[in-house]
Design an enzyme around this catalytic site. Structure first.
Site, mmCIF file in Angstrom:
data_model
loop_
_atom_site.group_PDB
_atom_site.id
_atom_site.type_symbol
_atom_site.label_atom_id
_atom_site.label_comp_id
_atom_site.label_asym_id
_atom_site.label_seq_id
_atom_site.Cartn_x
_atom_site.Cartn_y
_atom_site.Cartn_z
ATOM 1 N N ARG A 96 0.953 -1.100 0.040
ATOM 2 C CA ARG A 96 -0.105 0.023 -0.020
ATOM 3 C C ARG A 96 0.874 1.363 0.051
ATOM 4 N NH1 ARG A 96 -2.046 -2.949 -1.903
ATOM 5 N NH2 ARG A 96 -4.212 -3.986 -1.586
ATOM 6 N N GLU A 99 2.025 1.569 -3.347
ATOM 7 C CA GLU A 99 0.889 1.991 -4.370
ATOM 8 C C GLU A 99 0.733 3.662 -4.029
ATOM 9 O OE1 GLU A 99 -3.437 0.112 -5.029
ATOM 10 O OE2 GLU A 99 -2.924 0.796 -3.005
ATOM 11 N N SER A 122 15.584 14.547 1.848
ATOM 12 C CA SER A 122 16.558 13.623 2.718
ATOM 13 C C SER A 122 15.808 12.349 3.229
ATOM 14 C CB SER A 122 17.395 14.154 3.436
ATOM 15 O OG SER A 122 18.363 13.172 4.113
#
Length: 156
Positions: A96, A99, A122
């Protein structure tokens, strides 16, 4: 002297030992982290093989988990980071996040560049936090804060 790993193998094996000890002792990452002086996210990442721990923290967590001196030394080594094998993650929770970056990555890039200019956020000078909050529509929500220092691209 600071030591560095050249393959993820030793830290992956240690991670298996750590997770086994955590389960056997019925500990939470929060309980293991207590007294280290480090954030919960940092210590958890270290225990999962992604960061080195300072000596005092390595000794403390090793004592809690019943780990030997070799594990204490290994916890202090600089790991091979981002070493999750297999490319695209298959674990549903990790997927997820993958995604989310697939859907919002170009948006994040565009907005970072619009607000800051050409550069990166960073992951070294970085803080991570996760909070569990009630959802007004029922259930719970995860509030995840990614706090990284902006580093501008420097022409040379």
């Amino acid at each position: 002297m600071t030591q560095s790993q050249v393959t993820p193998n030793a830290r992956e094996a240690l991670t298996e030992t750590i997770v086994d000890a955590k389960v056997r002792k019925n500990l939470t990452f929060e309980a293991i982290n207590e007294g280290t002086g480090l954030s919960l996210a940092y210590t958890t990442a270290a225990l999962l093989g992604q960061h080195a721990l300072p000596e005092n923290a390595a000794k403390l967590v090793a004592e809690r988990l019943g780990l030997d001196d070799g594990a204490v030394r290994l916890l202090q080594t600089i790991p091979v980071r981002g070493s999750t094998p297999g490319g695209v993650p298959t674990d549903p929770t990790v997927y997820r996040f993958y995604e989310m970056v697939q859907v919002y990555g170009s948006t994040l890039k565009a907005l970072v560049h619009e607000k800051f200019g050409d550069g990166i956020i960073s992951a070294i000078n970085f803080k991570l936090d996760i909070q569990k909050v009630p959802d007004p529509e029922g259930g719970e929500r995860a509030v995840i804060t990614l706090n990284g220092k902006y580093l501008p691209t420097k022409p040379f």
